[in-house]
Scaffold this motif. Structure first.
Motif, PDB file in Angstrom:
ATOM      1  N   ALA A   1     152.593  -0.661  27.740  1.00  0.00           N
ATOM      2  CA  ALA A   1     153.853  -1.386  27.526  1.00  0.00           C
ATOM      3  C   ALA A   1     153.922  -2.602  28.450  1.00  0.00           C
ATOM      4  O   ALA A   1     154.350  -3.693  28.042  1.00  0.00           O
ATOM      5  CB  ALA A   1     155.040  -0.458  27.769  1.00  0.00           C
ATOM      6  N   LEU A   2     153.458  -2.437  29.699  1.00  0.00           N
ATOM      7  CA  LEU A   2     153.454  -3.569  30.631  1.00  0.00           C
ATOM      8  C   LEU A   2     152.522  -4.668  30.114  1.00  0.00           C
ATOM      9  O   LEU A   2     152.843  -5.853  30.168  1.00  0.00           O
ATOM     10  CB  LEU A   2     152.985  -3.119  32.019  1.00  0.00           C
ATOM     11  CG  LEU A   2     153.868  -2.090  32.727  1.00  0.00           C
ATOM     12  CD1 LEU A   2     153.175  -1.551  33.978  1.00  0.00           C
ATOM     13  CD2 LEU A   2     155.219  -2.726  33.110  1.00  0.00           C
ATOM     14  N   ALA A   3     151.360  -4.234  29.602  1.00  0.00           N
ATOM     15  CA  ALA A   3     150.379  -5.201  29.091  1.00  0.00           C
ATOM     16  C   ALA A   3     150.928  -5.926  27.859  1.00  0.00           C
ATOM     17  O   ALA A   3     150.681  -7.124  27.676  1.00  0.00           O
ATOM     18  CB  ALA A   3     149.076  -4.486  28.750  1.00  0.00           C
ATOM     19  N   GLY A   4     151.694  -5.188  27.050  1.00  0.00           N
ATOM     20  CA  GLY A   4     152.262  -5.802  25.848  1.00  0.00           C
ATOM     21  C   GLY A   4     153.273  -6.887  26.187  1.00  0.00           C
ATOM     22  O   GLY A   4     153.468  -7.837  25.430  1.00  0.00           O
ATOM     23  N   ALA A   5     153.907  -6.745  27.348  1.00  0.00           N
ATOM     24  CA  ALA A   5     154.960  -7.686  27.722  1.00  0.00           C
ATOM     25  C   ALA A   5     154.443  -8.829  28.594  1.00  0.00           C
ATOM     26  O   ALA A   5     155.171  -9.780  28.865  1.00  0.00           O
ATOM     27  CB  ALA A   5     156.066  -6.937  28.467  1.00  0.00           C
TER      28      ALA A   5
END
Ligand SMILES: Nc1nc2c(ncn2[C@@H]2O[C@H](COP(=O)(O)OP(=O)(O)O)[C@@H](O)[C@H]2O)c(=O)[nH]1
Ligand SMILES: [Mg+2]
Length: 259
Positions: free
Chosen positions: A66-70
Motif C-alpha cells: 500500500a505504501l508503494a502504491g502511494a
C-alpha cells in the motif's frame, strides 16, 4: 587560495555518489513498517526505499504494498518465506545492484535505527567506502536496553575486535551505508552468515579488501512494537564463526611470517 576540495561534484563539496536506496528487511513488522518508511521519506527525501518482506504472517507485506502504491519512491521485494536477515539483505542488494543505485543503506524496520541520522551517515560516505552507524563510539548511544543486552553487545564487539584484530567499535550493528563499488568488491556469494554474524562478515570482508570503513555515532532505540528475532542461535553462530575467522587469519599470518 581556496582550500582544495576532494569532492567537487556537489555545491556543498560532497561527492555525488548516485541514487540512494534504503533497504529495510521486515518479518512481522506490521506495527512499524508505515512509520519507518514515512520517517525515511521525510529525513532523506531524495532516497528510495526497498522493503524486503519474507511473507510475514502479520500482513507487513500488504502494508508495504500500500505504501508503494502511494509513493513511487517506495518498492517492495516479496520473498517466499522467512530465511533470515542475511538472506533478505543479499536479495535486497542484488535487486538494487541490478538497478543503478550508487548507495545502498541497511536499516531495521523496528525504529531502532533513526532515519534522522541518515543524512550524517551519507555525508560521511563521501570519504569512506562503508559507513557504520555506531553505538559504541563517542556520541553514540543505546536507549532502553536491559543490562544483559548491553553487556552482550559490548562484550560481543570487544571479542570480535580482539579476535579479528580490527579497530571497529560496533561491528555487529545493522545500520550502514555502502557505496555500490564496495558491495561489488565483496564476495557476496560466499556470505553464509545470518543475524549479527552477517554484519560482522560484511565489515570484516570490507576491511580485508582495503575499503575505508568509518564509524559514525548513532542513537539506537530499542523497539516498542513487535518482537525481536534475535535468538540464542544467532548469538552462537556469531561466536563460532568469528572465532573461526580469527583463528584462520592468524594462522595465515603465521604461515606468511615463517616462510
Ligand atoms: N525479511 C526478513 N527480515 C528479518 C528477518 N529476521 C529479522 N528481520 C528484520 O531485521 C530487522 C532486525 O531484526 P530484529 O528482530 O529487530 O533484531 P534485533 O534488533 O537484533 O533484536 C527487523 O527489521 C526485522 O523485521 C527475516 O528472516 N527476514
Ligand atoms: Mg531490533
Amino acid at each position: 587560495m581556496p582550500a582544495p576540495s576532494s569532492h567537487p561534484d556537489l555545491p556543498d563539496g560532497r561527492a555525488d555518489l548516485g541514487q540512494v536506496v534504503v533497504i529495510i528487511p521486515t518479518y512481522n513488522e506490521a506495527g512499524n513498517v508505515e512509520e519507518i518508511v514515512g520517517r525515511v521519506r521525510s529525513a532523506a527525501p531524495a532516497a528510495d526505499v526497498l522493503v524486503v518482506d519474507d511473507n510475514s504472517p502479520d500482513g507487513t507485506g500488504k502494508l508495504a504494498d500500500a505504501l508503494a502504491g502511494a509513493d513511487p519512491a517506495v518498492q517492495v521485494l516479496h520473498r517466499a518465506g522467512k530465511e533470515g536477515l542475511g538472506a533478505a539483505y543479499l536479495a535486497g542488494f542484488a535487486w538494487a545492484l541490478a538497478r543503478d543505485y550508487g548507495v545502498l543503506v541497511e536499516m531495521d524496520a523496528d525504529g531502532s535505527h533513526q532515519p534522522e541520522d541518515l543524512p550524517r551517515m551519507l555525508t560521511a560516505l563521501a570519504d569512506a567506502d562503508l559507513v557504520l552507524g555506531s553505538r559504541w563510539v563517542p556520541g553514540g548511544s543505546v536507549v532502553n536496553w536491559p543490562k544483559q543486552r548491553l553487556l552482550l553487545s559490548r562484550g560481543g564487539n570487544t571479542y570480535a575486535r580482539m579476535v579479528l584484530g580490527v579497530p571497529i567499535k560496533d561491528i555487529t550493528g545493522g545500520y550502514r551505508a555502502f557505496r555500490r563499488g564496495t558491495l561489488l568488491g565483496l564476495d557476496l556469494d560466499d556470505v553464509a552468515s545470518q543475524g549479527y554474524c552477517f554484519q560482522v562478515d560484511l565489515a570484516w570482508q570490507a576491511v580485508r579488501h582495503g575499503f575505508r570503513v568509518v564509524e559514525v555515532p548513532i542513537t539506537f532505540v530499542e523497539r516498542v512494537n513487535g518482537t525481536s528475532k534475535m535468538s540464542r542461535g544467532i548469538v552462537g553462530e556469531a561466536l563460532w564463526r568469528v572465532t573461526g575467522w580469527g583463528l584462520r587469519s592468524r594462522s595465515q599470518w603465521l604461515r606468511g611470517h615463517r616462510g
